[in-house]
Design a protein around this motif. Structure first.
Motif, PDB file in Angstrom:
ATOM      1  N   UNK A   1       0.823  -1.206   0.000  1.00 27.33           N
ATOM      2  CA  UNK A   1       0.000   0.000   0.000  1.00 27.33           C
ATOM      3  C   UNK A   1       0.862   1.264   0.000  1.00 27.33           C
ATOM      4  N   UNK A   2       1.882   1.289   0.849  1.00 24.72           N
ATOM      5  CA  UNK A   2       2.745   2.461   0.954  1.00 24.72           C
ATOM      6  C   UNK A   2       3.474   2.721  -0.365  1.00 24.72           C
ATOM      7  N   UNK A   3       3.782   1.679  -1.099  1.00 30.34           N
ATOM      8  CA  UNK A   3       4.496   1.831  -2.355  1.00 30.34           C
ATOM      9  C   UNK A   3       3.648   2.345  -3.497  1.00 30.34           C
ATOM     10  N   UNK A   4       2.331   2.410  -3.310  1.00 29.81           N
ATOM     11  CA  UNK A   4       1.460   2.887  -4.374  1.00 29.81           C
ATOM     12  C   UNK A   4       1.468   4.398  -4.484  1.00 29.81           C
ATOM     13  N   UNK A   5       1.212   4.893  -5.681  1.00 26.60           N
ATOM     14  CA  UNK A   5       1.123   6.340  -5.892  1.00 26.60           C
ATOM     15  C   UNK A   5      -0.161   6.876  -5.267  1.00 26.60           C
ATOM     16  N   UNK A   6      -0.185   8.171  -5.083  1.00 31.25           N
ATOM     17  CA  UNK A   6      -1.380   8.793  -4.514  1.00 31.25           C
ATOM     18  C   UNK A   6      -2.580   8.569  -5.429  1.00 31.25           C
ATOM     19  N   UNK A   7      -2.347   8.607  -6.741  1.00 32.78           N
ATOM     20  CA  UNK A   7      -3.432   8.395  -7.703  1.00 32.78           C
ATOM     21  C   UNK A   7      -4.003   6.974  -7.570  1.00 32.78           C
ATOM     22  N   UNK A   8      -3.126   5.959  -7.497  1.00 35.05           N
ATOM     23  CA  UNK A   8      -3.591   4.576  -7.383  1.00 35.05           C
ATOM     24  C   UNK A   8      -4.354   4.366  -6.076  1.00 35.05           C
ATOM     25  N   UNK A   9      -3.875   4.955  -4.999  1.00 32.83           N
ATOM     26  CA  UNK A   9      -4.564   4.829  -3.721  1.00 32.83           C
ATOM     27  C   UNK A   9      -5.947   5.472  -3.778  1.00 32.83           C
ATOM     28  N   UNK A  10      -6.033   6.621  -4.434  1.00 38.48           N
ATOM     29  CA  UNK A  10      -7.323   7.286  -4.555  1.00 38.48           C
ATOM     30  C   UNK A  10      -8.287   6.455  -5.394  1.00 38.48           C
ATOM     31  N   UNK A  11      -7.787   5.855  -6.482  1.00 36.68           N
ATOM     32  CA  UNK A  11      -8.640   4.995  -7.303  1.00 36.68           C
ATOM     33  C   UNK A  11      -9.180   3.817  -6.500  1.00 36.68           C
ATOM     34  N   UNK A  12      -8.376   3.286  -5.571  1.00 40.23           N
ATOM     35  CA  UNK A  12      -8.801   2.098  -4.823  1.00 40.23           C
ATOM     36  C   UNK A  12      -9.738   2.451  -3.674  1.00 40.23           C
ATOM     37  N   UNK A  13      -9.416   3.544  -2.903  1.00 42.46           N
ATOM     38  CA  UNK A  13     -10.169   3.842  -1.676  1.00 42.46           C
ATOM     39  C   UNK A  13     -11.002   5.107  -1.762  1.00 42.46           C
ATOM     40  N   UNK A  14     -10.933   5.793  -2.936  1.00 38.69           N
ATOM     41  CA  UNK A  14     -11.707   7.022  -3.155  1.00 38.69           C
ATOM     42  C   UNK A  14     -11.309   8.127  -2.172  1.00 38.69           C
ATOM     43  N   UNK A  15     -10.114   8.034  -1.624  1.00 37.48           N
ATOM     44  CA  UNK A  15      -9.635   9.029  -0.676  1.00 37.48           C
ATOM     45  C   UNK A  15      -8.132   8.869  -0.525  1.00 37.48           C
ATOM     46  N   UNK A  16      -7.411   9.926  -0.189  1.00 35.44           N
ATOM     47  CA  UNK A  16      -5.972   9.774   0.067  1.00 35.44           C
ATOM     48  C   UNK A  16      -5.768   9.001   1.371  1.00 35.44           C
ATOM     49  N   UNK A  17      -4.833   8.088   1.362  1.00 29.37           N
ATOM     50  CA  UNK A  17      -4.613   7.228   2.529  1.00 29.37           C
ATOM     51  C   UNK A  17      -3.141   6.815   2.532  1.00 29.37           C
ATOM     52  N   UNK A  18      -2.326   7.549   3.296  1.00 26.24           N
ATOM     53  CA  UNK A  18      -0.888   7.310   3.270  1.00 26.24           C
ATOM     54  C   UNK A  18      -0.534   5.913   3.777  1.00 26.24           C
ATOM     55  N   UNK A  19      -1.211   5.481   4.831  1.00 21.92           N
ATOM     56  CA  UNK A  19      -0.984   4.144   5.392  1.00 21.92           C
ATOM     57  C   UNK A  19      -2.327   3.523   5.724  1.00 21.92           C
ATOM     58  N   UNK A  20      -2.390   2.209   5.708  1.00 20.94           N
ATOM     59  CA  UNK A  20      -3.608   1.517   6.116  1.00 20.94           C
ATOM     60  C   UNK A  20      -3.697   1.515   7.635  1.00 20.94           C
ATOM     61  N   UNK A  21      -4.803   1.965   8.193  1.00 19.70           N
ATOM     62  CA  UNK A  21      -4.965   1.873   9.652  1.00 19.70           C
ATOM     63  C   UNK A  21      -4.880   0.410  10.108  1.00 19.70           C
ATOM     64  N   UNK A  22      -4.437   0.207  11.336  1.00 20.57           N
ATOM     65  CA  UNK A  22      -4.258  -1.150  11.838  1.00 20.57           C
ATOM     66  C   UNK A  22      -5.567  -1.938  11.794  1.00 20.57           C
ATOM     67  N   UNK A  23      -6.671  -1.267  12.064  1.00 20.76           N
ATOM     68  CA  UNK A  23      -7.953  -1.962  12.049  1.00 20.76           C
ATOM     69  C   UNK A  23      -8.282  -2.452  10.637  1.00 20.76           C
ATOM     70  N   UNK A  24      -8.038  -1.609   9.631  1.00 16.43           N
ATOM     71  CA  UNK A  24      -8.284  -2.024   8.248  1.00 16.43           C
ATOM     72  C   UNK A  24      -7.306  -3.107   7.818  1.00 16.43           C
ATOM     73  N   UNK A  25      -6.062  -2.991   8.271  1.00 15.35           N
ATOM     74  CA  UNK A  25      -5.066  -3.990   7.911  1.00 15.35           C
ATOM     75  C   UNK A  25      -5.468  -5.358   8.449  1.00 15.35           C
ATOM     76  N   UNK A  26      -5.975  -5.383   9.674  1.00 17.03           N
ATOM     77  CA  UNK A  26      -6.423  -6.652  10.247  1.00 17.03           C
ATOM     78  C   UNK A  26      -7.644  -7.180   9.502  1.00 17.03           C
ATOM     79  N   UNK A  27      -8.557  -6.293   9.134  1.00 14.54           N
ATOM     80  CA  UNK A  27      -9.763  -6.735   8.422  1.00 14.54           C
ATOM     81  C   UNK A  27      -9.415  -7.280   7.044  1.00 14.54           C
ATOM     82  N   UNK A  28      -8.460  -6.659   6.378  1.00 20.86           N
ATOM     83  CA  UNK A  28      -8.079  -7.099   5.040  1.00 20.86           C
ATOM     84  C   UNK A  28      -7.361  -8.451   5.050  1.00 20.86           C
TER      85      UNK A  28
END
Length: 895
Positions: A45-72
């Protein structure tokens, strides 16, 4: 190794793991996500560009929160599934793409995809869509939805181009895409085309290295020295740059390095090391390449431990993005259009350049095949030995040769066929463009050589014959015939028909050759004998005779046999044969004393200036057999192979739901109750006549009144229900009194045959006709094997059965019914009226479609199907279900 969550959760679907070939020919590993993947997923996730992250989550997200990381990473592999594509191995493993779905309700799930920026354009999105869809179907999901930003054209394109029926609508700035997951004719065609291009590209990468590194140890030094000599023996023609690491003695032109870390980047690794050391070489981060050839043995052919080493080696190669040829390979030869030659074989003695591609498996077979081609002077564009066929196989090479401009004809020597369904699909595509000649180890395909890890089979011996027939390939019986047929196809035009003219140097030879041609299925339309008086006279007479033969329009091919009684053949005679054949468009073969293979004596210039060669054979019979094979192939090429089966009134959704609900646990087989059998068959438009189970006379009479007179009375015992001769069946029972007498007589008869408490069935009499049997069986190696025959002695005593391997076309179905030897009974035999063959074809087509759609259909039998003048009536049916893992399923994978 399986991570801790797999040990705890028995539902972890190990069978979803697969190695895949990507669009650029590289490889990756697809597997379910694991709880231990949290750090790797965060790194992705961290290695993705801001554009790719926005396409995936519809929002800027520098790092995945721990709660989301566990859910994923914590999924149940049923309602919440996630697949990752990874490269590398061990501590070097890296996630390069993620696909997931979450069940929304019922049979619908929401899907999402994310591909690493530096791996865009490699086809990861389409591969993961196929694998995620296959996993979803297994879990009962039949529809995906996905929310995509309108700017994300790449992901929208993946959905549109996948071949599914896609609907989409825009709402509040977001595109919602919806599509069903059941494979369609278009989606399967898209998948096959992508598979073809990816596998062809991967083979091209293997065969076209610009730089090669040979790695040896003390054990493999002789192999390394042989391949190094071959790689450097092509001067002055262009050849790859060659490097070496190890103790083997290398030629002066090869630079030997102390370790792999010192070697410049290469495209191909060639390993000549102990089997226990091979994987260690590939695990070295410095040993990077695009493909690897393993010459060493000591793998699967040695037993269980060797098989484990072989599988680990392949997994390591794929994790590094490499295809693997071997182990136990004799290597490969490739000549390209720019005159570059790559000879990575264990011999420097090669056949001449030409348009023939050769494939074999074990190294000893490679020695014989190359030497035979060299003796015949048969020109070769490519030679590949796959050894144990642990990764690169004949299927991969056929994908490559389909588009290869240097290859005109393909010859395969197959010790085993690991994936017959894929072989059929790939070979048919290749054979539609170029002749394919195949020799197998044994006629049945049941031979499993040491080192070949393939699925077991229950298929009858005829199944492999049917695979070859459906594929359009020419099957031969000996290595000699393999090259006999190949040299004809490489140097002569295809015959336009089966008519043949025989020109020979004696009456006896003329008669013998004509008989051989007739026995091979050819039609002899002209016989000419050239008397041997004087050499000059013979040549003049031969020239006159050949001119007349080629000018006539009553033959499609010519067999010329010249055997002088005294001395050697006169060169003017062979030149005459070559010149007359060169200016003709007729297929020609020759048998001339002292000549064999591709010879200068039988070569002349065609009208366009190109050399035209008449292939020479050791015996006239060899030439005739080759000519007959070429005629069969020409007929196959010219024949319409039909359209895929598409019977109307099929409810696949209902059928799959029924099968999912009734399939037993792995390792078990479940026979369906009669009402379930009827219900499942009805989903495919196959309707079974009603029958009533009875024990007593009153029950039988009541059943007859219910179904309608006249009736058939049958014993319910499996081994007697079709045996009129043993008293198990009474037909045309018209009255209650007759039924009472028949039932009592049958009861007494059956008790005498050892059936102490017989039960019976009462069924309305069907219109008279011909009783047939339609069966399918899901084979672990061949997949759905469909069979057809006429009931009774034709099947039971004579084995008169036609087999086919689904999927079929309408032409395949038609041919099945017409190829059984008892088939004339269906078309009006000895004054009997012909039956409704189209109705019988419809039943067979529906069963074949059902078998293709439902891998869990372990066995199905319709017996009898009575074909009459007005239809085809299914009077009894039996179905068994079992969990099946079909080798060639609806997803791309290296199997």
């Amino acid at each position: 190794m399986v991570e801790e969550d797999q040990d705890r959760d028995h539902r972890y679907p190990v069978h979803w793991e697969a190695d895949v070939v990507l669009r650029d020919g590289g490889t990756a590993h697809v597997r379910p996500i694991r709880t231990a993947d949290g750090p790797a997923l965060q790194q992705f996730h961290v290695g993705q560009s801001e554009r790719s992250t926005y396409f995936r989550f519809f929002a800027p997200l520098a790092r995945l929160p721990e709660r989301d990381l566990a859910r994923f990473t914590h999924v149940d592999h049923v309602d919440r599934v996630a697949l990752v594509a990874v490269t590398g191995h061990g501590d070097h493993e890296r996630i390069i793409a993620v696909a997931r779905y979450d069940r929304v309700e019922g049979r619908t799930a929401e899907a999402a995809f994310n591909v690493a920026d530096d791996h865009h354009g490699r086809g990861l999105g389409s591969v993961l869509l196929e694998h995620l869809a296959a996993a979803a179907r297994e879990r009962g999901i039949r529809r995906f939805t996905a929310e995509v930003l309108p700017q994300n054209a790449q992901m929208l394109g993946i959905f549109r181009e996948a071949g599914y029926e896609v609907t989409q609508h825009l709402d509040d700035g977001i595109v919602t895409v919806t599509f069903g997951l059941d494979p369609t004719e278009r989606s399967l065609a898209v998948m096959a085309d992508r598979e073809h291009r990816a596998e062809a590209r991967s083979v091209h990468t293997l065969l076209s290295p610009r730089a090669v590194l040979v790695v040896s140890d003390d054990h493999g030094a002789p192999l390394a020295e042989a391949v190094l000599a071959s790689l450097t023996a092509t001067d002055p023609a262009p050849r790859p740059e060659v490097h070496h690491v190890g103790p083997a003695q290398a030629p002066p032109s090869v630079r030997t390095w102390p370790r792999t870390a010192d070697v410049p980047p290469v495209d191909l690794l060639v390993l000549a090391v102990r089997s226990t050391h091979a994987r260690t070489v590939l695990q070295d981060p410095a040993a990077t390449a695009r493909a690897v050839v393993v010459l060493s043995d000591g793998f699967a052919e040695t037993g269980t431990d060797g098989l484990t080493r072989q599988r680990d080696l392949v997994r390591t190669a794929h994790a590094a993005g490499m295809r693997l040829l071997g182990p136990g390979s004799f290597g490969f030869l490739r000549r390209t259009t720019d005159t570059t030659t790559v000879n990575a074989t264990l011999t420097a003695h090669l056949p001449p350049d030409g348009g023939t591609a050769l494939f074999c498996q074990s190294a000893p077979l490679g020695v014989g095949m190359l030497e035979s081609a060299r003796r015949r002077r048969l020109g070769v564009s490519t030679f590949v030995s796959s050894g144990n066929r642990a990764d690169v196989s004949g299927n991969d090479l056929m994908q490559f040769w389909t588009e290869d401009p240097r290859t005109d004809v393909v010859a395969l020597y197959l010790e085993s066929i690991g994936n017959p369904r894929k072989f059929t699909r790939v070979a048919r595509r290749l054979a539609a463009a170029k002749p394919v000649v195949v020799l197998t180890a044994g006629r049945s395909g049941h031979v499993v050589p040491a080192g070949h890890a393939i699925r077991r089979t229950r298929a009858p011996r005829q199944a492999l014959d049917e695979i070859m027939r459906q594929s359009g390939v020419l099957r031969v019986d000996t290595p000699h015939q393999l090259l006999d047929v190949t040299q004809l196809l490489a140097h002569q035009p295809l015959p336009r028909g089966r008519r043949v003219a025989v020109v020979a140097s004696s009456e006896a030879l003329t008669a013998l050759v004509a008989e051989a041609a007739s026995s091979a299925g050819l039609t002899v339309t002209r016989r000419t004998t050239i008397p041997q008086e004087t050499p000059t006279g013979t040549t003049d007479d031969l020239d006159t005779a050949l001119a007349e033969v080629y000018a006539a329009q009553d033959c499609d091919s010519v067999v010329v046999v010249h055997v002088p009684v005294l001395g050697d053949p006169d060169p003017t005679t062979t030149a005459c044969i070559a010149q007359r054949a060169a200016i003709s468009d007729r297929t020609t073969v020759a048998c001339v004393t002292g000549l064999h293979g591709v010879t200068e004596g039988l070569t002349a210039a065609a009208p366009d200036g190109r050399p035209h060669t008449v292939p020479a054979y050791a015996t006239p019979e060899d030439g005739v057999l080759a000519l007959a094979a070429a005629s069969r192939y020409a007929a196959w090429r010219a024949t319409d192979r039909g359209a895929p089966l598409a019977p109307t009134g099929v409810d696949r959704t209902r059928a799959r739901a029924l099968v999912e609900a009734m399939t037993p646990p792995a390792g078990e087989v479940r026979r369906l109750e009669e009402h379930h059998t009827r219900e499942l068959l009805a989903c495919y438009g196959v309707h079974v006549w009603q029958s009533r189970a009875v024990r007593t006379t009153p029950e039988a009479v009541a059943a007859a009144h219910e179904v309608g007179w006249p009736v058939a009375l049958k014993c319910a015992a499996e081994h007697l229900r079709h045996r009129i001769d043993l008293g198990g069946v009474r037909l045309d029972v018209a009255t209650p009194d007759e039924l009472t007498d028949d039932l009592q007589e049958m009861r007494d008869r059956l008790i005498g045959l050892g059936v102490p408490d017989p039960t019976f069935e009462v069924q309305k009499m069907a219109p008279g006709g011909v009783a047939c049997v339609v069966r399918t069986a899901e084979d672990p190696r061949f997949g759905p094997v469909v069979s057809f025959g006429l009931a009774g002695d034709a099947i039971d005593l004579l084995g008169d059965v036609a087999y086919a391997v689904a999927p079929l076309t309408d032409v395949d179905v038609s041919e099945m019914i017409r190829t059984v030897r008892a088939g004339p009974r269906l078309f009006g035999y000895r004054g009997l009226p012909p039956v409704d063959v189209p109705a019988l074809e419809d039943v067979l087509a529906r069963v074949a479609t059902m078998a293709e759609d439902l891998p869990a259909l372990h066995n199905l039998e319709l017996h009898p199907v009575v074909a009459s003048e007005g239809g085809a009536n299914v009077l009894a049916a039996r179905i068994e279900l079992a969990e099946a893992g079909r080798a060639d399923g609806p997803r791309r994978a290296l199997v």
